[in-house]
Design a protein around this motif. Structure first.
Motif, PDB file in Angstrom:
ATOM      1  N   VAL A  18      48.968  41.385  41.061  1.00 23.66           N
ATOM      2  CA  VAL A  18      48.138  40.867  39.962  1.00 23.66           C
ATOM      3  C   VAL A  18      48.996  40.700  38.703  1.00 23.66           C
ATOM      4  O   VAL A  18      48.922  39.688  38.005  1.00 23.66           O
ATOM      5  CB  VAL A  18      46.937  41.803  39.689  1.00 23.66           C
ATOM      6  CG1 VAL A  18      46.209  41.393  38.420  1.00 23.66           C
ATOM      7  CG2 VAL A  18      45.978  41.796  40.869  1.00 23.66           C
ATOM      8  N   HIS A  19      49.831  41.686  38.433  1.00 22.14           N
ATOM      9  CA  HIS A  19      50.690  41.591  37.249  1.00 22.14           C
ATOM     10  C   HIS A  19      51.679  40.439  37.371  1.00 22.14           C
ATOM     11  O   HIS A  19      51.966  39.751  36.385  1.00 22.14           O
ATOM     12  CB  HIS A  19      51.457  42.908  37.027  1.00 22.14           C
ATOM     13  CG  HIS A  19      50.562  44.030  36.602  1.00 22.14           C
ATOM     14  ND1 HIS A  19      50.708  45.305  37.053  1.00 22.14           N
ATOM     15  CD2 HIS A  19      49.483  44.048  35.771  1.00 22.14           C
ATOM     16  CE1 HIS A  19      49.764  46.071  36.525  1.00 22.14           C
ATOM     17  NE2 HIS A  19      49.014  45.347  35.752  1.00 22.14           N
ATOM     18  N   GLN A  20      52.176  40.225  38.564  1.00 19.42           N
ATOM     19  CA  GLN A  20      53.102  39.102  38.750  1.00 19.42           C
ATOM     20  C   GLN A  20      52.394  37.777  38.506  1.00 19.42           C
ATOM     21  O   GLN A  20      52.940  36.869  37.887  1.00 19.42           O
ATOM     22  CB  GLN A  20      53.684  39.126  40.179  1.00 19.42           C
ATOM     23  CG  GLN A  20      54.737  40.186  40.388  1.00 19.42           C
ATOM     24  CD  GLN A  20      55.169  40.291  41.841  1.00 19.42           C
ATOM     25  OE1 GLN A  20      54.342  40.461  42.735  1.00 19.42           O
ATOM     26  NE2 GLN A  20      56.451  40.196  42.086  1.00 19.42           N
ATOM     27  N   LEU A  21      51.160  37.673  38.971  1.00 21.48           N
ATOM     28  CA  LEU A  21      50.394  36.435  38.751  1.00 21.48           C
ATOM     29  C   LEU A  21      50.112  36.246  37.270  1.00 21.48           C
ATOM     30  O   LEU A  21      50.136  35.125  36.755  1.00 21.48           O
ATOM     31  CB  LEU A  21      49.088  36.480  39.558  1.00 21.48           C
ATOM     32  CG  LEU A  21      49.261  36.401  41.077  1.00 21.48           C
ATOM     33  CD1 LEU A  21      47.961  36.745  41.798  1.00 21.48           C
ATOM     34  CD2 LEU A  21      49.712  35.000  41.493  1.00 21.48           C
ATOM     35  N   GLN A  22      49.858  37.332  36.579  1.00 21.73           N
ATOM     36  CA  GLN A  22      49.598  37.237  35.137  1.00 21.73           C
ATOM     37  C   GLN A  22      50.864  36.809  34.392  1.00 21.73           C
ATOM     38  O   GLN A  22      50.804  36.075  33.411  1.00 21.73           O
ATOM     39  CB  GLN A  22      49.088  38.576  34.599  1.00 21.73           C
ATOM     40  CG  GLN A  22      47.662  38.881  35.036  1.00 21.73           C
ATOM     41  CD  GLN A  22      47.217  40.292  34.713  1.00 21.73           C
ATOM     42  OE1 GLN A  22      48.018  41.164  34.337  1.00 21.73           O
ATOM     43  NE2 GLN A  22      45.928  40.552  34.863  1.00 21.73           N
ATOM     44  N   SER A  23      52.018  37.245  34.897  1.00 20.31           N
ATOM     45  CA  SER A  23      53.259  36.844  34.227  1.00 20.31           C
ATOM     46  C   SER A  23      53.537  35.358  34.443  1.00 20.31           C
ATOM     47  O   SER A  23      54.341  34.758  33.736  1.00 20.31           O
ATOM     48  CB  SER A  23      54.437  37.692  34.709  1.00 20.31           C
ATOM     49  OG  SER A  23      54.774  37.337  36.023  1.00 20.31           O
ATOM     50  N   LEU A  24      52.851  34.775  35.428  1.00 23.86           N
ATOM     51  CA  LEU A  24      52.934  33.323  35.626  1.00 23.86           C
ATOM     52  C   LEU A  24      51.842  32.609  34.833  1.00 23.86           C
ATOM     53  O   LEU A  24      51.630  31.417  34.999  1.00 23.86           O
ATOM     54  CB  LEU A  24      52.767  32.984  37.119  1.00 23.86           C
ATOM     55  CG  LEU A  24      53.844  33.517  38.060  1.00 23.86           C
ATOM     56  CD1 LEU A  24      53.437  33.297  39.512  1.00 23.86           C
ATOM     57  CD2 LEU A  24      55.169  32.823  37.797  1.00 23.86           C
ATOM     58  N   ASP A  25      51.159  33.382  34.014  1.00 20.84           N
ATOM     59  CA  ASP A  25      50.125  32.843  33.143  1.00 20.84           C
ATOM     60  C   ASP A  25      48.872  32.395  33.898  1.00 20.84           C
ATOM     61  O   ASP A  25      48.143  31.527  33.443  1.00 20.84           O
ATOM     62  CB  ASP A  25      50.683  31.674  32.312  1.00 20.84           C
ATOM     63  CG  ASP A  25      49.979  31.576  30.961  1.00 20.84           C
ATOM     64  OD1 ASP A  25      49.901  30.468  30.413  1.00 20.84           O
ATOM     65  OD2 ASP A  25      49.471  32.615  30.486  1.00 20.84           O
ATOM     66  N   TYR A  26      48.630  32.962  35.057  1.00 20.08           N
ATOM     67  CA  TYR A  26      47.344  32.738  35.733  1.00 20.08           C
ATOM     68  C   TYR A  26      46.369  33.781  35.186  1.00 20.08           C
ATOM     69  O   TYR A  26      46.707  34.963  35.106  1.00 20.08           O
ATOM     70  CB  TYR A  26      47.483  32.918  37.259  1.00 20.08           C
ATOM     71  CG  TYR A  26      48.255  31.805  37.941  1.00 20.08           C
ATOM     72  CD1 TYR A  26      49.421  32.063  38.639  1.00 20.08           C
ATOM     73  CD2 TYR A  26      47.793  30.481  37.897  1.00 20.08           C
ATOM     74  CE1 TYR A  26      50.127  31.047  39.273  1.00 20.08           C
ATOM     75  CE2 TYR A  26      48.499  29.470  38.521  1.00 20.08           C
ATOM     76  CZ  TYR A  26      49.657  29.759  39.201  1.00 20.08           C
ATOM     77  OH  TYR A  26      50.355  28.756  39.828  1.00 20.08           O
ATOM     78  N   PRO A  27      45.140  33.351  34.851  1.00 19.84           N
ATOM     79  CA  PRO A  27      44.182  34.278  34.231  1.00 19.84           C
ATOM     80  C   PRO A  27      43.472  35.156  35.262  1.00 19.84           C
ATOM     81  O   PRO A  27      42.260  35.263  35.276  1.00 19.84           O
ATOM     82  CB  PRO A  27      43.204  33.315  33.548  1.00 19.84           C
ATOM     83  CG  PRO A  27      43.199  32.104  34.414  1.00 19.84           C
ATOM     84  CD  PRO A  27      44.602  31.967  34.945  1.00 19.84           C
ATOM     85  N   ILE A  28      44.267  35.764  36.139  1.00 19.49           N
ATOM     86  CA  ILE A  28      43.703  36.558  37.262  1.00 19.49           C
ATOM     87  C   ILE A  28      43.788  38.023  36.874  1.00 19.49           C
ATOM     88  O   ILE A  28      44.854  38.507  36.518  1.00 19.49           O
ATOM     89  CB  ILE A  28      44.510  36.302  38.553  1.00 19.49           C
ATOM     90  CG1 ILE A  28      44.346  34.830  38.979  1.00 19.49           C
ATOM     91  CG2 ILE A  28      44.074  37.237  39.669  1.00 19.49           C
ATOM     92  CD1 ILE A  28      45.313  34.394  40.065  1.00 19.49           C
ATOM     93  N   ILE A  29      42.663  38.716  36.941  1.00 20.79           N
ATOM     94  CA  ILE A  29      42.700  40.143  36.593  1.00 20.79           C
ATOM     95  C   ILE A  29      42.528  41.043  37.815  1.00 20.79           C
ATOM     96  O   ILE A  29      42.741  42.248  37.737  1.00 20.79           O
ATOM     97  CB  ILE A  29      41.681  40.501  35.505  1.00 20.79           C
ATOM     98  CG1 ILE A  29      40.251  40.142  35.941  1.00 20.79           C
ATOM     99  CG2 ILE A  29      42.036  39.824  34.194  1.00 20.79           C
ATOM    100  CD1 ILE A  29      39.201  40.670  34.973  1.00 20.79           C
ATOM    101  N   ASP A  30      42.156  40.446  38.932  1.00 15.41           N
ATOM    102  CA  ASP A  30      42.050  41.258  40.142  1.00 15.41           C
ATOM    103  C   ASP A  30      42.023  40.329  41.353  1.00 15.41           C
ATOM    104  O   ASP A  30      41.596  39.176  41.259  1.00 15.41           O
ATOM    105  CB  ASP A  30      40.776  42.120  40.126  1.00 15.41           C
ATOM    106  CG  ASP A  30      40.829  43.254  41.143  1.00 15.41           C
ATOM    107  OD1 ASP A  30      39.788  43.878  41.391  1.00 15.41           O
ATOM    108  OD2 ASP A  30      41.916  43.522  41.695  1.00 15.41           O
ATOM    109  N   ILE A  31      42.508  40.834  42.484  1.00 18.41           N
ATOM    110  CA  ILE A  31      42.335  40.117  43.749  1.00 18.41           C
ATOM    111  C   ILE A  31      41.817  41.118  44.770  1.00 18.41           C
ATOM    112  O   ILE A  31      42.110  42.316  44.693  1.00 18.41           O
ATOM    113  CB  ILE A  31      43.623  39.432  44.252  1.00 18.41           C
ATOM    114  CG1 ILE A  31      44.818  40.391  44.256  1.00 18.41           C
ATOM    115  CG2 ILE A  31      43.946  38.212  43.451  1.00 18.41           C
ATOM    116  CD1 ILE A  31      46.111  39.743  44.753  1.00 18.41           C
TER     117      ILE A  31
END
Lengths: 355, 257
Positions: A194-207
């Protein structure tokens, strides 16, 4: 073990010498042979894992380096007519440890006694599929282990409307579907993704994982949303990046992959994310010691990786010719001074300079 | 008088070059358009002079200044876009980038393997290779093709700010002697040429900012503040005194001297 050199020769395809480093980005125009190279690797691992019957006639030569820097060379040939293994040899630590004779006997060096033992191996089987003993024949174990831990991922095959199924994305050694891999990850691993996706600027807070209408799915929770969404509500890039990150996290924490092949890395990602994601994958491979081979035509990705890791591929008739730093160090060293981008290295044909 | 297209590596370079052009022309008899490339498209960060450009049409001296967003894209973007530039009637393309880059670091490491040259020293051999190879352009097959050049700020554009200590003292409210002291005390090079004294002139500039209780981070507002204190005479003097050879080379190319 890491694969350092691959050569293949048949009547319809030849790869003279593909030289590999720890991280490799294979680039080439459409029709240059990237897909055929991947199919070749897929077939090779299939033969070694016994998931593919021997049928393609040809000669293979593979050079590996072991974890303690010992050379390991494996050659084998499949002949036509009654399709059969016609030759097989392993050189390890400077000694011939396996040799297949014309009469189908295979002599293998017993590591415990120092003596050759003879086995009658079926003509349609590679020796590692017929003879195994961890202590007597460690070379065979190294080879089998390497094949069993070589995996592949077709990045562009992942779709928000697909099933994340193994049949959609896999190459080389097969793994279960992405949601199944996700279930086996630790909570720390899941949060890391999740943190990696956020560092790509995706607004994902959970999967999360869920069974939905008989399918296993990954669901996504976005900022300002209460419920997890199905992947078809997400962008293609977000879904692909998530799937690959789950795949890689599984290989680095659960399965311990040795070689990972990724086809069309960063396909479908925008300019900024392609750069960030490509670097993320590259850094992950370096950090975990996984040998990476990624194919790409993405300009943004090509420009962000180290030029030394780029292998250019082109087809000349039935031959796939590869150009790498190991083969042409002057071109790679000299190119640094031109002020051009990595993408120009291959589009201008500079990779052939000084050859 | 000519139409020139400049491709520069970043925001700092674009702000500086636009200011240099406008002040040197004393804001008369020219038109200028500034753009920023993100990926392969221009975004909406546009500057134009005068305000009614492009309606007023291009003046006899016209400049296009494009921020390409990365030092390693400058030459690639020039090669990719030159046909369109020649189609639009420009006579010259000039690229501007810092000498200091990942490519320079890599070349430095390659060149100094096993040697003891400190990374705080500018490697003249490496610089000269970049200067030579960087300026090698295959002529475009275009009926109106002009000339292409790649200029380097050695080692970074901030060297040119350091070469104008009066400007920095005014911009930061410091005594010019304080600024000079910091510059002098941060060079341990033995080269005569000012450009080669500093591998990272931006770091020296940060120390000068530190004297004023601030830090330098290449922010748009900071660069604009510095250039707002540069007068046309300051640019001229920087050229005429020859303190910075890389600035002089760029100035001559830009203004056909």
């Amino acid at each position: 073990m890491k694969l350092r050199r691959l050569s293949y020769q048949s009547t319809t395809l030849a790869v003279k010498e593909l030289l590999l480093d720890d991280c490799n980005f294979v680039v080439g125009r459409n029709g240059s042979g990237k897909s055929r190279l991947l199919t070749l690797l897929d077939n090779l691992v299939g033969l070694l894992n016994n998931t593919l019957r021997i049928h393609h006639v040809g000669r293979w030569e593979l050079e590996f380096v072991t974890n303690d820097d010992q050379p390991f060379v494996y050659t084998f040939a499949i002949k036509g007519g009654d399709v059969a293994i016609s030759a097989e040899k392993i050189m390890y630590e400077g000694r011939q440890v396996l040799f297949r004779h014309k009469d189908s006997n295979v002599s293998i060096l017993n590591n415990l006694t120092g003596k050759q033992e003879i086995f009658q191996v079926p003509l349609d089987k590679l020796t590692i599929l017929a003879v195994r003993d961890v202590k007597k024949f460690p070379a065979l174990e190294l080879l089998a282990d390497c094949a069993n831990h070589s995996f592949g991922f077709r990045f562009a095959n992942i779709s928000p409307y697909g099933n994340f199924a193994d049949s959609e994305y896999e190459l080389l050694t097969r793994l279960p579907a992405i949601p199944t891999l996700f279930k086996q990850l630790s909570e720390d691993s899941k949060q890391g993704i999740v943190h990696q996706l956020q560092s790509l600027d995706y607004p994902i807070i959970d999967i999360g994982y869920q069974k939905s209408l008989g399918r296993d799915v990954i669901r996504f929770k976005l900022k300002d949303q209460v419920y997890l969404q199905l992947p078809d509500k997400m962008s293609q890039g977000a879904v692909r990046a998530t799937a690959l990150l789950i795949f890689l996290e599984y290989l680095t924490t659960v399965k311990k992959g040795h070689l990972v092949v990724i086809d069309d890395l960063c396909e479908g990602l925008d300019y900024e994310r392609a750069k960030l994601f490509g670097k993320m994958i590259f850094d992950l491979a370096k950090r975990t010691g996984i040998q990476l081979l990624a194919t790409t035509n993405d300009r943004n990705l090509i420009n962000v990786v180290d030029l030394d890791n780029i292998i250019v591929v082109e087809s000349i008739g039935e031959q796939i010719v590869t150009y790498s730093r190991a083969q042409n160090p002057e071109a790679y060293e000299h190119f640094v001074y031109t002020g051009l981008s990595n993408f120009d290295f291959f589009t201008t044909g500079y990779f052939k300079e000084m050859v | 008088m000519a139409h020139k297209a400049l491709f520069v590596e970043g925001q700092t370079e674009r702000i500086f070059v636009e200011d240099l052009i406008l002040k040197t022309h004393q804001y008369t008899n020219l038109t200028l358009e500034g753009l920023r490339l993100v990926g392969n498209t221009y975004n909406n960060e546009r500057t134009s002079y005068p305000d009614d450009y492009p309606t007023c049409g291009k003046a006899a001296s016209h400049y296009l200044v494009v921020d390409v967003g990365n030092d390693e894209r400058v030459k690639s973007v020039i090669l990719a876009r030159q046909e369109g530039i020649w189609d639009e009637g420009y006579q010259q393309i000039i690229g501007l980038r810092d000498m200091y880059s990942e490519a320079y670091e890599k070349a430095f490491d390659q060149s100094n393997l096993g040697k003891k040259l400190s990374k705080r020293t500018v490697d003249l051999g490496v610089v000269s290779k970049f200067l030579k190879e960087g300026n090698s352009f295959t002529p475009a097959d275009h009926p109106s093709a002009g000339t292409c050049h790649l200029s380097f700020a050695i080692m970074e554009l901030e060297t040119w700010f350091l070469a104008m200590p009066d400007v920095l003292s005014k911009a930061l409210g410091l005594d010019v002697n304080e600024v000079n002291d910091i510059i002098q005390s941060n060079t341990d090079q033995t080269f005569d040429e000012f450009d080669y004294q500093f591998v990272h002139p931006a770091d020296i500039l940060d120390k000068i900012y530190g004297k004023a209780g601030k830090s330098y981070g290449k922010k748009e507002s900071q660069v604009k503040s510095i250039v707002s204190h540069i007068r046309q005479e300051d640019y001229e003097n920087l050229y005429l005194t020859g303190v910075s050879a890389s600035f002089c080379a760029f100035y001559e190319l830009l203004f056909d001297l």
